[in-house]
Scaffold this motif. Structure first.
Motif, PDB file in Angstrom:
ATOM      1  N   LEU A 183      27.359  26.491  40.764  1.00 16.88           N
ATOM      2  CA  LEU A 183      28.645  26.657  40.084  1.00 16.88           C
ATOM      3  C   LEU A 183      28.860  28.056  39.529  1.00 16.88           C
ATOM      4  CD1 LEU A 183      28.745  23.305  38.061  1.00 16.88           C
ATOM      5  CD2 LEU A 183      29.731  23.777  40.315  1.00 16.88           C
ATOM      6  N   GLY A 184      27.782  28.777  39.293  1.00 16.44           N
ATOM      7  CA  GLY A 184      27.886  30.069  38.634  1.00 16.44           C
ATOM      8  C   GLY A 184      27.711  29.929  37.135  1.00 16.44           C
ATOM      9  N   ASP A 185      27.239  30.995  36.493  1.00 20.44           N
ATOM     10  CA  ASP A 185      26.919  30.941  35.063  1.00 20.44           C
ATOM     11  C   ASP A 185      28.112  30.552  34.200  1.00 20.44           C
ATOM     12  OD1 ASP A 185      24.404  31.763  35.809  1.00 20.44           O
ATOM     13  OD2 ASP A 185      24.297  33.395  34.350  1.00 20.44           O
ATOM     14  N   GLU A 186      29.241  31.192  34.391  1.00 25.44           N
ATOM     15  CA  GLU A 186      30.375  30.979  33.505  1.00 25.44           C
ATOM     16  C   GLU A 186      30.839  29.526  33.542  1.00 25.44           C
ATOM     17  OE1 GLU A 186      34.228  30.418  31.946  1.00 25.44           O
ATOM     18  OE2 GLU A 186      33.849  30.370  34.111  1.00 25.44           O
ATOM     19  N   VAL A 187      30.987  28.983  34.737  1.00 26.70           N
ATOM     20  CA  VAL A 187      31.455  27.596  34.883  1.00 26.70           C
ATOM     21  C   VAL A 187      30.397  26.622  34.367  1.00 26.70           C
ATOM     22  CG1 VAL A 187      32.056  25.806  36.561  1.00 26.70           C
ATOM     23  CG2 VAL A 187      33.009  28.103  36.787  1.00 26.70           C
ATOM     24  N   PHE A 188      29.133  26.879  34.679  1.00 28.47           N
ATOM     25  CA  PHE A 188      28.057  25.981  34.272  1.00 28.47           C
ATOM     26  C   PHE A 188      28.005  25.841  32.752  1.00 28.47           C
ATOM     27  CE2 PHE A 188      23.535  25.527  32.973  1.00 28.47           C
ATOM     28  CZ  PHE A 188      23.272  24.282  33.512  1.00 28.47           C
TER      29      PHE A 188
ATOM     30  N   ALA B 220      27.303   9.424  35.518  1.00 23.77           N
ATOM     31  CA  ALA B 220      28.611   9.492  36.185  1.00 23.77           C
ATOM     32  C   ALA B 220      29.608  10.300  35.358  1.00 23.77           C
ATOM     33  CB  ALA B 220      29.149   8.087  36.428  1.00 23.77           C
ATOM     34  N   ALA B 221      29.578  10.119  34.030  1.00 23.64           N
ATOM     35  CA  ALA B 221      30.495  10.870  33.169  1.00 23.64           C
ATOM     36  C   ALA B 221      30.138  12.359  33.174  1.00 23.64           C
ATOM     37  CB  ALA B 221      30.449  10.321  31.748  1.00 23.64           C
ATOM     38  N   PHE B 222      28.858  12.672  33.230  1.00 26.08           N
ATOM     39  CA  PHE B 222      28.441  14.077  33.287  1.00 26.08           C
ATOM     40  C   PHE B 222      28.931  14.720  34.579  1.00 26.08           C
ATOM     41  CE2 PHE B 222      24.862  17.243  34.009  1.00 26.08           C
ATOM     42  CZ  PHE B 222      25.369  18.180  33.126  1.00 26.08           C
ATOM     43  N   GLN B 223      28.804  14.006  35.686  1.00 19.20           N
ATOM     44  CA  GLN B 223      29.314  14.525  36.951  1.00 19.20           C
ATOM     45  C   GLN B 223      30.817  14.782  36.849  1.00 19.20           C
ATOM     46  OE1 GLN B 223      28.427  12.167  40.459  1.00 19.20           O
ATOM     47  NE2 GLN B 223      30.135  13.049  41.595  1.00 19.20           N
ATOM     48  N   SER B 224      31.551  13.867  36.228  1.00 15.69           N
ATOM     49  CA  SER B 224      33.002  14.039  36.094  1.00 15.69           C
ATOM     50  C   SER B 224      33.344  15.269  35.273  1.00 15.69           C
ATOM     51  CB  SER B 224      33.618  12.794  35.448  1.00 15.69           C
ATOM     52  OG  SER B 224      33.481  11.670  36.292  1.00 15.69           O
ATOM     53  N   GLU B 225      32.587  15.518  34.206  1.00 15.95           N
ATOM     54  CA  GLU B 225      32.830  16.702  33.386  1.00 15.95           C
ATOM     55  C   GLU B 225      32.604  17.977  34.196  1.00 15.95           C
ATOM     56  OE1 GLU B 225      33.884  17.011  30.066  1.00 15.95           O
ATOM     57  OE2 GLU B 225      34.360  14.890  30.340  1.00 15.95           O
ATOM     58  N   LEU B 226      31.524  18.010  34.961  1.00 16.44           N
ATOM     59  CA  LEU B 226      31.232  19.181  35.790  1.00 16.44           C
ATOM     60  C   LEU B 226      32.337  19.402  36.825  1.00 16.44           C
ATOM     61  CD1 LEU B 226      27.434  18.525  36.354  1.00 16.44           C
ATOM     62  CD2 LEU B 226      28.377  20.417  35.038  1.00 16.44           C
ATOM     63  N   GLU B 227      32.798  18.316  37.418  1.00 20.67           N
ATOM     64  CA  GLU B 227      33.850  18.435  38.433  1.00 20.67           C
ATOM     65  C   GLU B 227      35.169  18.886  37.820  1.00 20.67           C
ATOM     66  OE1 GLU B 227      32.303  15.194  41.750  1.00 20.67           O
ATOM     67  OE2 GLU B 227      33.693  14.529  40.176  1.00 20.67           O
ATOM     68  N   GLU B 228      35.477  18.390  36.625  1.00 20.78           N
ATOM     69  CA  GLU B 228      36.732  18.776  35.982  1.00 20.78           C
ATOM     70  C   GLU B 228      36.748  20.271  35.670  1.00 20.78           C
ATOM     71  OE1 GLU B 228      38.785  18.113  31.662  1.00 20.78           O
ATOM     72  OE2 GLU B 228      38.070  16.314  32.707  1.00 20.78           O
ATOM     73  N   VAL B 229      35.631  20.788  35.155  1.00 19.60           N
ATOM     74  CA  VAL B 229      35.575  22.194  34.780  1.00 19.60           C
ATOM     75  C   VAL B 229      35.520  23.094  36.011  1.00 19.60           C
ATOM     76  CG1 VAL B 229      34.205  23.954  33.598  1.00 19.60           C
ATOM     77  CG2 VAL B 229      34.532  21.714  32.542  1.00 19.60           C
ATOM     78  N   SER B 230      34.747  22.686  37.018  1.00 17.20           N
ATOM     79  CA  SER B 230      34.542  23.549  38.190  1.00 17.20           C
ATOM     80  C   SER B 230      35.636  23.408  39.240  1.00 17.20           C
ATOM     81  CB  SER B 230      33.192  23.225  38.839  1.00 17.20           C
ATOM     82  OG  SER B 230      33.202  21.922  39.410  1.00 17.20           O
TER      83      SER B 230
ATOM     84  N   ARG C 159      35.414  21.292  41.596  1.00 13.80           N
ATOM     85  CA  ARG C 159      34.685  21.041  42.842  1.00 13.80           C
ATOM     86  C   ARG C 159      34.253  19.585  42.921  1.00 13.80           C
ATOM     87  NH1 ARG C 159      30.523  25.983  43.909  1.00 13.80           N
ATOM     88  NH2 ARG C 159      30.127  24.622  45.696  1.00 13.80           N
ATOM     89  N   ASP C 160      34.142  19.082  44.128  1.00 11.22           N
ATOM     90  CA  ASP C 160      33.633  17.740  44.374  1.00 11.22           C
ATOM     91  C   ASP C 160      32.109  17.834  44.461  1.00 11.22           C
ATOM     92  OD1 ASP C 160      32.857  15.265  45.272  1.00 11.22           O
ATOM     93  OD2 ASP C 160      34.305  15.157  46.907  1.00 11.22           O
ATOM     94  N   LEU C 161      31.421  17.227  43.508  1.00  9.16           N
ATOM     95  CA  LEU C 161      29.961  17.313  43.445  1.00  9.16           C
ATOM     96  C   LEU C 161      29.285  16.020  43.860  1.00  9.16           C
ATOM     97  CD1 LEU C 161      29.640  19.265  40.073  1.00  9.16           C
ATOM     98  CD2 LEU C 161      29.315  20.160  42.395  1.00  9.16           C
TER      99      LEU C 161
END
Length: 507
Positions: A386-391, A410-420, A422-424
């Protein structure tokens, strides 16, 4: 020079989290849907010599109006006297460590009076500094002294008053909220300013030495008299807390104490006052790294709790990986890389195991190297992807969104996808829910001094900036990009190859 730090000790001792003694954790009731113990006001009178405890706990509980009764966990060694709901006596049912209290409406205030000699969760040991008594709540051992829902999905605020004979000192989770000494008794009160899971609620009684340290938050070091000089090893505590706050946000609970007790494992992330093993106070580097690990837990694991024991990697993975990141910010890139190499040194079975078990009969079965080291490695690969800034922005958003709330994978994955954006799903299916690790095939050509390698495709490791450490006897360590596929080496000896913070089977 290879760093020998606390991470190795921490990970080696993780499996010893079976408690201060040999007792099995109590078989407490499972959490009920919609039942939320929000706050407990507990007053305990405790005699360290006889180990006798007399308690009164008042629980504020939200629940569905159809639940009928709430189930609480309290060790059968505690004799329950009166049980009241809204100041009215009620008849509670008792089955071992399970206590069923009848309720109505959507909120109840339940008060229990109990007493006994705890058979689990409260431990004692004679030390050169005298007798030490301490509690250990992992995973459900707090039920030895505190009635509650003992599951990470139900964090709560604890207002604890502990009364002991006046010659004893007291420390506990939370912020000190007053202490009085009258006649032969000492009464000390501690309040957690935010919710925390019950396994992080703890107290200790001994003849302690106290050292306060200046910092941006209140810092206190609590040691046994024999180790009071070892406080010097903790001189960087203000800097490490400020470093963590810089990329995670303000320290939860508003204060930080380190407490030395004779734990059988390296450290325990008790809210606002982690406990640390006595042996660490002879090992400065190890002590500091374990302090960082338990400090990270104040955000990841305590303030944001795993939704289930199966999600334990969401506490231990960040604590492991962000310890390495804190080392990077304090000590530089080389120290960071060495920590990552150590983190990725995982046995084949632990590396291949699912991060989120399909089934988990006992929460203690989760205490393998997998949630620690594989969890940390997966976070490192997410950062590379994802890169430092997004991560780091995603980590901070997750901490804000799930403040005082349980977090599922599952909620953690959703948070990462919302910010990035990207489909993870493929990433999580492969690295979190899947089994196995990629194969890294290496070839050493002594005649040309050339090392070549190839990583198994389909794991998302190409073109993300992953590195390898190449170590050759008599030569300086080299860090090389995984994507290069080849490196020239100065010596004749067969080189060793180590993934830097990611997992692979090296052949």
């Amino acid at each position: 020079m290879r760093r020998i730090g606390g991470l190795a000790l921490l990970l080696a001792l993780a499996a010893c989290r079976s408690g201060g003694g040999v007792e099995d954790a109590p078989d407490v009731p499972a959490p009920q849907p919609g039942v939320d113990v929000q706050r407990i006001e507990a007053v305990l009178s405790f005699d360290p010599e006889t180990m006798t405890l007399v308690g009164r706990a008042t629980l504020t509980i939200a629940h569905p109006d159809t639940v009928g009764r709430v189930w609480l966990g309290l060790s059968g060694a505690m004799e329950v006297g009166t049980v009241e709901v809204g100041r009215q006596p009620v008849a509670a049912e008792r089955e071992g460590a399970a206590l069923a209290v009848p309720v109505s409406g959507v909120t109840s205030v339940v008060t229990l009076a109990y007493r006994g000699v705890p058979d689990v969760g409260v431990y004692r040991e004679e030390t050169p500094s005298g007798l030490v008594v301490w509690t250990d709540g992992w995973p459900t051992r707090a039920a030895g002294w505190l009635p509650a829902v003992h599951h990470p999905s139900d964090p709560l605020v604890l207002d604890l008053t502990l009364e002991v004979p006046r010659r004893w000192d007291v420390v506990a989770s939370g912020t000190p909220a007053g202490e009085t000494v009258e006649n032969d008794s000492r009464r000390a009160r501690f309040v957690t300013s935010e919710s925390a899971p019950t396994y992080t609620l703890a107290w200790a009684v001994a003849d302690f030495a106290f050292t306060d340290q200046s910092g941006s938050v209140s810092i206190r070091h609590v040691t046994l008299a024999q180790d009071s000089a070892s406080v010097a090893f903790l001189s960087r505590t203000p800097a490490l807390l400020d470093t963590l706050a810089a990329f995670l946000g303000p320290l939860p609970y508003g204060r930080f104490a380190t407490v030395e007790v004779p734990l059988v494992y390296a450290g325990m992330e008790n809210a606002a006052a982690p406990f640390f093993q006595t042996e660490l106070y002879d090992a400065p580097a190890a002590l500091e790294e374990v302090v960082i690990h338990e400090a990270v837990h104040q955000w990841w694991g305590n303030d944001v709790t795993p939704a289930d024991w199966r999600d334990l990697w969401l506490a231990e993975g960040p604590a492991t990986y962000l310890t390495a990141e804190t080392v990077r910010r304090l000590d530089g890139l080389e120290a960071f890389r060495q920590s990552l190499v150590q983190m990725a040194l995982l046995d084949r079975r632990s590396a291949a195991r699912r991060l989120v078990p399909a089934r988990l009969a006992d929460p203690e079965d989760a205490l393998t190297a997998t949630p620690y080291q594989k969890g940390g490695a997966v976070l490192h690969l997410l950062r590379l992807t994802l890169g430092d800034e997004v991560f780091f922005r995603a980590l901070r958003q997750t901490l804000r969104t799930y403040d005082d709330r349980p977090l599922s994978t599952a909620a953690f994955q959703s948070e990462l996808e919302e910010v990035s954006g990207r489909d993870l799903d493929a990433f999580f299916q492969r690295w979190v829910y899947g089994t196995g690790v990629p194969t890294l095939r290496t070839r050493w050509d002594r005649a040309t001094g050339t090392l070549s390698w190839e990583i198994e495709s389909g794991w998302g490791l190409e073109r993300v900036g992953a590195e390898l450490l190449v170590r050759q006897s008599g030569a300086t360590d080299q860090y090389v990009p995984l994507d290069d596929g080849v490196a020239s080496l100065p010596g004749d000896e067969n080189p060793e190859v180590f993934p830097v913070g990611w997992l692979a089977e090296v052949r």
